[in-house]
Motif scaffolding. Sequence first.
Motif, short mmCIF file in Angstrom:
data_model
loop_
_atom_site.label_atom_id
_atom_site.label_comp_id
_atom_site.label_asym_id
_atom_site.label_seq_id
_atom_site.Cartn_x
_atom_site.Cartn_y
_atom_site.Cartn_z
N GLY A 36 0.78 -1.20 0.01
CA GLY A 36 -0.07 0.04 -0.01
C GLY A 36 0.93 1.37 -0.06
N LEU A 37 0.17 2.31 0.37
CA LEU A 37 0.76 3.52 0.52
C LEU A 37 1.26 3.90 1.92
CD1 LEU A 37 -1.60 5.74 -1.73
CD2 LEU A 37 0.55 5.17 -2.27
N GLY A 38 2.29 5.00 1.99
CA GLY A 38 2.87 5.34 3.41
C GLY A 38 1.80 6.40 3.86
N ALA A 39 2.05 6.67 5.07
CA ALA A 39 1.40 7.45 5.86
C ALA A 39 1.32 9.08 5.24
CB ALA A 39 1.83 7.65 7.26
N MET A 40 2.26 9.36 4.96
CA MET A 40 2.56 10.80 4.36
C MET A 40 1.88 10.90 3.01
SD MET A 40 5.51 13.28 3.56
CE MET A 40 6.58 12.82 5.08
N ALA A 41 2.00 9.87 2.21
CA ALA A 41 1.32 9.87 0.66
C ALA A 41 -0.13 9.61 1.05
CB ALA A 41 1.65 8.54 -0.10
N LYS A 42 -0.61 8.97 1.98
CA LYS A 42 -2.28 9.10 2.05
C LYS A 42 -2.47 10.48 2.61
CE LYS A 42 -2.57 4.15 3.57
NZ LYS A 42 -2.70 3.42 4.58
N ILE A 43 -1.94 11.02 3.37
CA ILE A 43 -2.38 12.40 4.06
C ILE A 43 -2.40 13.60 3.04
CG2 ILE A 43 -1.55 14.25 5.51
CD1 ILE A 43 -0.57 12.09 7.36
N LEU A 44 -1.29 13.37 2.03
CA LEU A 44 -1.25 14.32 1.21
C LEU A 44 -2.03 14.01 -0.14
CD1 LEU A 44 2.57 15.34 1.52
CD2 LEU A 44 0.66 16.60 2.35
N GLY A 45 -2.49 12.98 -0.42
CA GLY A 45 -3.32 12.41 -1.34
C GLY A 45 -2.44 12.26 -2.74
N VAL A 46 -1.31 11.83 -2.43
CA VAL A 46 -0.33 11.66 -3.64
C VAL A 46 -0.95 10.54 -4.38
CG1 VAL A 46 2.04 11.17 -4.26
CG2 VAL A 46 1.38 12.44 -2.38
N PRO A 47 -0.91 10.76 -5.68
CA PRO A 47 -1.25 9.39 -6.64
C PRO A 47 -0.15 8.52 -6.55
CG PRO A 47 -1.69 11.69 -7.94
CD PRO A 47 -0.84 11.76 -6.70
N GLU A 48 -0.38 7.21 -6.49
CA GLU A 48 0.64 6.23 -6.66
C GLU A 48 1.53 6.17 -7.67
OE1 GLU A 48 0.45 1.44 -6.63
OE2 GLU A 48 -1.12 2.36 -5.49
N GLN A 49 1.16 6.90 -8.92
CA GLN A 49 2.14 6.87 -10.05
C GLN A 49 3.16 8.02 -9.64
OE1 GLN A 49 -1.15 7.36 -10.14
NE2 GLN A 49 -2.11 5.67 -11.43
N GLN A 50 3.15 8.98 -8.64
CA GLN A 50 3.86 9.81 -8.34
C GLN A 50 4.77 9.50 -7.30
OE1 GLN A 50 1.82 13.57 -8.18
NE2 GLN A 50 1.21 13.52 -10.10
N ALA A 51 4.31 8.56 -6.65
CA ALA A 51 5.04 7.92 -5.22
C ALA A 51 6.41 7.23 -5.68
CB ALA A 51 4.05 7.17 -4.45
N THR A 52 7.03 7.07 -4.67
CA THR A 52 8.54 6.42 -4.98
C THR A 52 8.38 5.05 -4.25
OG1 THR A 52 9.62 8.63 -4.61
CG2 THR A 52 10.89 6.50 -4.37
N GLY A 53 8.93 4.08 -4.88
CA GLY A 53 8.43 2.56 -4.48
C GLY A 53 9.66 2.31 -3.72
N HIS A 54 9.27 1.32 -2.61
CA HIS A 54 10.33 1.03 -1.40
C HIS A 54 10.07 -0.62 -1.23
CE1 HIS A 54 11.17 5.24 -0.18
NE2 HIS A 54 9.88 5.47 -0.57
N TRP A 55 11.20 -1.14 -0.79
CA TRP A 55 10.97 -2.55 -0.42
C TRP A 55 11.14 -2.96 1.19
CZ3 TRP A 55 9.96 -7.39 -2.19
CH2 TRP A 55 10.63 -8.36 -1.48
N CYS A 56 10.46 -3.87 1.57
CA CYS A 56 10.38 -3.94 2.98
C CYS A 56 10.92 -5.37 3.26
CB CYS A 56 8.87 -3.83 3.82
SG CYS A 56 8.81 -4.36 5.64
N SER A 57 12.04 -5.70 3.70
CA SER A 57 12.66 -6.91 3.81
C SER A 57 11.93 -7.88 4.79
CB SER A 57 14.12 -7.03 4.16
OG SER A 57 14.17 -6.24 5.35
N ARG A 58 11.15 -7.13 5.79
CA ARG A 58 10.34 -8.05 6.85
C ARG A 58 9.22 -8.48 6.20
NH1 ARG A 58 10.25 -4.26 11.85
NH2 ARG A 58 12.28 -4.28 12.53
N CYS A 59 8.36 -7.83 5.44
CA CYS A 59 7.26 -8.08 4.97
C CYS A 59 7.37 -8.76 3.56
CB CYS A 59 6.21 -6.87 4.82
SG CYS A 59 5.68 -5.97 5.91
N ARG A 60 8.45 -8.68 3.05
CA ARG A 60 8.76 -9.17 1.58
C ARG A 60 7.87 -8.70 0.52
NH1 ARG A 60 12.87 -11.70 1.11
NH2 ARG A 60 12.54 -12.50 -0.92
#
Length: 80
Positions: A36-60
């Motif tokens: 999903g989206l991070g907290a700041m991206a949700k608050i600001l209403g950033v479209p997913e196409q403009q967000a930066t992708g990140h990898w979580c090694s715990r959640c894979r």
Amino acid sequence: MSDGDESEADPDASVLRFPQSRTSPAGAGKPTRYLGLGAMAKILGVPEQQATGHWCSRCRGLWYGYLLEVTCPACGNRHG
């Protein structure tokens, strides 16, 4: 091939290959989860196409955040 003429030598003979380059990382066969989206991206209403992708090694899995957001929305991991 003449003695001393290295231009006709096998070009692959001089290339040292790393054994890791042909191996898959641990768990590569497991499916990647969408986190999903991070907290700041949700608050600001950033479209997913403009967000930066990140990898979580715990959640894979992959999650998307705004600018320098680093906290996984699923588990809170901040170390990739």
